[in-house]
Motif scaffolding. Structure first.
Motif, PDB file in Angstrom:
ATOM      1  N   GLY A 196     -21.515   1.946  14.899  1.00 26.65           N
ATOM      2  CA  GLY A 196     -22.323   1.685  13.712  1.00 26.65           C
ATOM      3  C   GLY A 196     -21.951   0.392  12.995  1.00 26.65           C
ATOM      4  N   PHE A 197     -20.940  -0.312  13.516  1.00 22.22           N
ATOM      5  CA  PHE A 197     -20.522  -1.553  12.876  1.00 22.22           C
ATOM      6  C   PHE A 197     -21.582  -2.651  12.988  1.00 22.22           C
ATOM      7  N   TRP A 198     -22.353  -2.605  14.075  1.00 21.64           N
ATOM      8  CA  TRP A 198     -23.320  -3.662  14.372  1.00 21.64           C
ATOM      9  C   TRP A 198     -24.239  -3.936  13.176  1.00 21.64           C
ATOM     10  N   ASP A 199     -24.927  -2.886  12.725  1.00 21.81           N
ATOM     11  CA  ASP A 199     -25.888  -3.051  11.631  1.00 21.81           C
ATOM     12  C   ASP A 199     -25.195  -3.382  10.314  1.00 21.81           C
ATOM     13  N   ALA A 200     -24.026  -2.736  10.100  1.00 23.81           N
ATOM     14  CA  ALA A 200     -23.279  -2.990   8.862  1.00 23.81           C
ATOM     15  C   ALA A 200     -22.847  -4.457   8.795  1.00 23.81           C
ATOM     16  N   LEU A 201     -22.450  -5.022   9.942  1.00 24.89           N
ATOM     17  CA  LEU A 201     -22.020  -6.425   9.963  1.00 24.89           C
ATOM     18  C   LEU A 201     -23.199  -7.368   9.741  1.00 24.89           C
ATOM     19  N   LYS A 202     -24.353  -7.006  10.305  1.00 24.08           N
ATOM     20  CA  LYS A 202     -25.556  -7.829  10.098  1.00 24.08           C
ATOM     21  C   LYS A 202     -25.909  -7.885   8.601  1.00 24.08           C
ATOM     22  N   GLN A 203     -25.825  -6.737   7.973  1.00 25.24           N
ATOM     23  CA  GLN A 203     -26.067  -6.650   6.525  1.00 25.24           C
ATOM     24  C   GLN A 203     -25.074  -7.550   5.776  1.00 25.24           C
ATOM     25  N   PHE A 204     -23.800  -7.404   6.129  1.00 29.49           N
ATOM     26  CA  PHE A 204     -22.712  -8.119   5.455  1.00 29.49           C
ATOM     27  C   PHE A 204     -22.892  -9.640   5.564  1.00 29.49           C
ATOM     28  N   VAL A 205     -23.229 -10.085   6.789  1.00 31.53           N
ATOM     29  CA  VAL A 205     -23.283 -11.522   7.055  1.00 31.53           C
ATOM     30  C   VAL A 205     -24.640 -12.122   6.693  1.00 31.53           C
ATOM     31  N   GLU A 206     -25.732 -11.436   7.097  1.00 33.07           N
ATOM     32  CA  GLU A 206     -27.059 -12.033   6.935  1.00 33.07           C
ATOM     33  C   GLU A 206     -27.640 -11.801   5.537  1.00 33.07           C
ATOM     34  N   VAL A 207     -27.475 -10.592   5.019  1.00 37.16           N
ATOM     35  CA  VAL A 207     -28.080 -10.274   3.723  1.00 37.16           C
ATOM     36  C   VAL A 207     -27.131 -10.619   2.574  1.00 37.16           C
ATOM     37  N   ASP A 208     -25.894 -10.073   2.657  1.00 32.85           N
ATOM     38  CA  ASP A 208     -24.935 -10.321   1.567  1.00 32.85           C
ATOM     39  C   ASP A 208     -24.331 -11.723   1.628  1.00 32.85           C
ATOM     40  N   GLN A 209     -24.450 -12.381   2.794  1.00 33.95           N
ATOM     41  CA  GLN A 209     -23.919 -13.754   2.971  1.00 33.95           C
ATOM     42  C   GLN A 209     -22.433 -13.859   2.656  1.00 33.95           C
ATOM     43  N   LYS A 210     -21.665 -12.810   3.027  1.00 34.13           N
ATOM     44  CA  LYS A 210     -20.228 -12.842   2.756  1.00 34.13           C
ATOM     45  C   LYS A 210     -19.462 -13.375   3.975  1.00 34.13           C
ATOM     46  N   PRO A 211     -18.258 -13.869   3.761  1.00 36.88           N
ATOM     47  CA  PRO A 211     -17.540 -14.542   4.846  1.00 36.88           C
ATOM     48  C   PRO A 211     -17.028 -13.610   5.950  1.00 36.88           C
ATOM     49  N   ILE A 212     -17.188 -14.078   7.188  1.00 36.30           N
ATOM     50  CA  ILE A 212     -16.665 -13.343   8.344  1.00 36.30           C
ATOM     51  C   ILE A 212     -15.894 -14.316   9.215  1.00 36.30           C
ATOM     52  N   LEU A 213     -14.795 -13.825   9.777  1.00 35.34           N
ATOM     53  CA  LEU A 213     -14.002 -14.628  10.712  1.00 35.34           C
ATOM     54  C   LEU A 213     -13.925 -13.868  12.038  1.00 35.34           C
ATOM     55  N   GLY A 214     -14.390 -14.495  13.108  1.00 43.10           N
ATOM     56  CA  GLY A 214     -14.302 -13.892  14.438  1.00 43.10           C
ATOM     57  C   GLY A 214     -13.154 -14.509  15.206  1.00 43.10           C
ATOM     58  N   ILE A 215     -12.366 -13.657  15.875  1.00 49.93           N
ATOM     59  CA  ILE A 215     -11.256 -14.167  16.672  1.00 49.93           C
ATOM     60  C   ILE A 215     -11.486 -13.774  18.132  1.00 49.93           C
ATOM     61  N   CYS A 216     -11.413 -14.746  19.024  1.00 50.88           N
ATOM     62  CA  CYS A 216     -11.532 -14.532  20.476  1.00 50.88           C
ATOM     63  C   CYS A 216     -12.870 -13.866  20.804  1.00 50.88           C
ATOM     64  N   LEU A 217     -12.861 -12.643  21.340  1.00 45.34           N
ATOM     65  CA  LEU A 217     -14.122 -11.959  21.643  1.00 45.34           C
ATOM     66  C   LEU A 217     -14.977 -11.816  20.387  1.00 45.34           C
ATOM     67  N   GLY A 218     -14.336 -11.616  19.249  1.00 39.58           N
ATOM     68  CA  GLY A 218     -15.061 -11.504  17.986  1.00 39.58           C
ATOM     69  C   GLY A 218     -15.924 -12.737  17.743  1.00 39.58           C
ATOM     70  N   MET A 219     -15.368 -13.906  18.000  1.00 37.24           N
ATOM     71  CA  MET A 219     -16.125 -15.161  17.848  1.00 37.24           C
ATOM     72  C   MET A 219     -17.251 -15.258  18.872  1.00 37.24           C
ATOM     73  N   GLN A 220     -16.947 -14.842  20.112  1.00 42.01           N
ATOM     74  CA  GLN A 220     -17.964 -14.940  21.172  1.00 42.01           C
ATOM     75  C   GLN A 220     -19.188 -14.095  20.847  1.00 42.01           C
ATOM     76  N   LEU A 221     -18.963 -12.957  20.187  1.00 44.13           N
ATOM     77  CA  LEU A 221     -20.072 -12.066  19.842  1.00 44.13           C
ATOM     78  C   LEU A 221     -21.020 -12.678  18.808  1.00 44.13           C
ATOM     79  N   PHE A 222     -20.600 -13.753  18.143  1.00 44.50           N
ATOM     80  CA  PHE A 222     -21.467 -14.439  17.166  1.00 44.50           C
ATOM     81  C   PHE A 222     -22.618 -15.179  17.852  1.00 44.50           C
ATOM     82  N   PHE A 223     -22.461 -15.463  19.160  1.00 44.28           N
ATOM     83  CA  PHE A 223     -23.481 -16.228  19.880  1.00 44.28           C
ATOM     84  C   PHE A 223     -24.612 -15.308  20.349  1.00 44.28           C
TER      85      PHE A 223
END
Lengths: 247, 203
Positions: B60-87
Motif C-alpha cells: 500500500g506504500f505505492w499510492d501513499a508515496l504518490k500522494q506524498f510526492v505528487e499532491v503534498d509536494q513533500k521531500p523524498i530521498l531515494g537510495i539505490c533501488l529506491g532512486m531507480q523506482l523514481f524512473f
C-alpha cells in the motif's frame, strides 16, 4: 572474528583472544573510518552451529561501511539472507571444497563481485596445503591446484590466509602471495603475519590488492593490550586506502 | 520527523542509525497509514526492480508515496533501488516505476574489463553548488543498473564514471535520488544526508 557472539582475534587459528562486544567494535571502526569490514564467525565452521542471522542484522544496522560475512555458508538461501541483512559480500571457505556446484549457483544468482573465496593454507613438509573447517581439516590439496578450481568458479575476490602466520605479527608469506596473485586476475587479499607497516607495503609489492591487518589494529604495545585503532595515523595514511581491516 | 520506508527490500537499520548519529529524527515505517505526518521520506532498497515495485504496491506504500510526492509536494530521498523506482521503468524488469523522472533505468554496457555489479567506492561529480562544497565526494556503490545515461541535464545532480559516465545523483524539485549508499559511506555519507536535510527540510 566471532565466537559465541563475541569478538575475538585468533593466533594460528587456535588460541582466541577476547576483543569485545562486536557491536561496540563496529562503532569504533565507524569512528576510525574503516573503508570495509569483514566479519567471520568461526563457530559454524568449526562446530557446525547455525549462522547467527539476527546478530548479523544488528551488526549491519550499526555499520556505516561496506561489510562482508563468512562462516558456515552452505546454500544460495544463506547468501540471500545475509545480503538482505545489509551485507555486500559473502566469504565462502569449506563449501568451496565440498560443493562447487552450489558456489557456481551463488555466482550466477548474485554476481561475481558478491562472492569472495577464502583459502586457508599451512606449510607441511615444504608443501602448501589447503585446510577447511576453520583450519581443522586438511584437504590434502596443494594450494596452486586448489587455486585452479577456485579460478574456474569465477568468484570476485580471493582471501588468502597463511594459518602458520596468523596472529604472529612475524611478516607475510610473500613468495606465496606473489605466486597466487600472478596465477589469477581477481583481487587477492593477503592475510597473516602483518606485524609492521612495512609488511603491508611488502604484501602490496608482492601483488596483493589488499592486505588484511588484524593484530596490528587491535593490539597495542609489547603486552598486546586490546585497543582497536589504526597505528600511528601519520604513517598509516599512505596504506589505509588499500588495507582492509579484518578482525 | 523523517520516515524510512521498510518494505522488505533490504536492511534499513543503517539508514536510521546514520540519521540518529547526525541528530536528525527518523523512524522506520512498515505501514503506509499516516505517511502525511512525516516531513520527509527516505525510500531505500536493494534487489530487483520488479520485486521492489510489487512490494510497494502490495504493502500500500505505492499510492501513499504518490500522494506524498505528487499532491503534498513533500521531500523524498531515494537510495539505490529506491532512486531507480523514481524512473518510468527499468531494463531489469517489466513493472512500471513512479515516473517522476523520465526514461528507463539501464544496465551497464557489457565489456570484458568492466566488473558488474559496480561495487566499490567511487567519486560523484556534483553539478549543483549546494553539494559541491562537501568535504569528500567518495561514496560506496553496489549496483548493476543505473539511471539513463541520456537523462536531461536538468535532472542530473551528480555523475560518476564507471566504464561510462552515468547520473549517480538525480534531482527534480522535492525529489532527490542517490544511486550510491550514503549509509555505507562513513562520515561522508553523514555529511551528505545532513546536506539533503538542510536543503529540503530546514529551508
Amino acid at each position: 572474528m566471532l565466537h559465541s557472539g563475541q569478538l575475538y582475534k585468533s593466533v594460528q587459528f587456535s588460541t582466541n583472544i577476547y576483543i569485545g562486544d562486536p557491536l561496540i567494535a563496529v562503532k569504533i571502526f565507524n569512528e576510525k573510518l574503516a573503508e570495509e569490514l569483514s566479519i567471520v564467525d568461526i563457530d559454524p565452521c568449526k562446530y557446525g552451529s547455525e549462522i547467527q542471522f539476527e546478530l548479523l542484522e544488528q551488526i549491519a544496522g550499526e555499520c556505516f561501511m561496506p561489510l562482508s560475512y563468512g562462516g558456515g555458508i552452505k546454500t544460495v538461501e544463506d547468501v540471500r539472507k545475509i545480503l538482505y541483512s545489509g551485507f555486500e559480500k559473502v566469504v565462502l571457505n569449506s563449501i568451496v571444497f565440498k560443493n562447487q556446484e552450489v558456489v557456481r549457483q551463488m555466482v550466477d544468482e548474485f554476481g561475481s563481485s558478491t562472492i569472495v573465496v577464502s583459502i586457508d593454507y599451512k606449510t607441511i613438509n615444504g608443501m602448501k596445503q589447503v585446510f577447511v573447517d576453520g583450519g581443522k581439516t586438511n584437504t590434502n590439496i596443494e594450494l596452486m591446484d586448489y587455486l585452479q578450481t577456485v579460478k574456474s568458479l569465477q568468484v570476485g575476490e580471493i582471501i588468502l590466509k597463511a594459518i602458520d602466520l596468523d596472529g604472529t605479527m612475524s611478516g607475510m608469506d610473500l613468495e606465496t602471495i606473489q605466486k597466487v596473485s600472478s596465477a589469477i586476475q581477481v583481487p587477492v587479499i593477503a592475510n597473516g603475519g602483518v606485524g609492521h607497516l612495512n609488511d603491508i607495503s611488502a604484501g602490496f609489492s608482492a601483488g596483493a590488492s589488499a592486505v588484511g591487518v588484524s593484530s596490528l589494529f587491535v593490539f597495542k604495545g609489547p603486552l598486546k593490550a586490546v585497543l582497536i585503532n589504526y597505528p600511528d595515523p601519520q604513517v598509516t595514511k599512505q596504506v589505509r586506502n588499500r588495507s582492509h581491516v579484518i578482525v | 520527523m523523517i520516515g524510512i520506508i521498510d518494505y522488505g527490500c533490504g536492511n534499513v537499520g543503517s539508514v536510521q542509525n546514520m540519521f540518529s548519529k547526525i541528530g536528525i529524527w527518523s523512524e522506520k515505517i512498515a505501514k503506509p497509514e499516516n505517511l502525511t505526518d512525516y516531513s520527509g521520506i527516505v525510500l531505500p532498497g536493494v534487489g530487483a526492480f520488479d520485486t521492489g515495485a510489487r512490494r510497494l504496491k502490495s504493502t500500500g506504500f505505492w499510492d501513499a508515496l504518490k500522494q506524498f510526492v505528487e499532491v503534498d509536494q513533500k521531500p523524498i530521498l531515494g537510495i539505490c533501488l529506491g532512486m531507480q523506482l523514481f524512473f518510468e521503468g527499468s531494463d531489469e524488469g517489466s513493472e512500471a516505476g513512479f515516473g517522476w523522472l523520465p526514461g528507463n533505468v539501464q544496465k551497464f554496457s557489457a565489456s570484458e574489463s568492466l566488473r558488474i555489479p559496480h561495487m566499490s567506492w567511487n567519486a560523484v561529480d556534483f553539478k549543483s553548488p549546494r553539494y559541491t562544497d562537501l568535504t569528500a565526494n567518495n561514496f560506496y556503490f553496489v549496483h548493476a543498473y543505473h539511471a539513463p545515461a541520456n537523462l536531461d541535464p536538468m535532472y542530473v545532480l551528480g555523475t560518476t564514471l564507471y566504464g561510462e559516465m552515468f547520473p549517480s545523483a538525480v534531482e527534480h524539485n522535492n525529489i532527490t535520488g542517490f544511486q550510491f549508499h550514503p549509509e555505507k559511506s562513513l562520515v561522508y555519507g553523514m555529511e551528505l544526508l545532513k546536506r539533503w536535510n538542510l536543503i529540503h527540510l530546514e529551508k
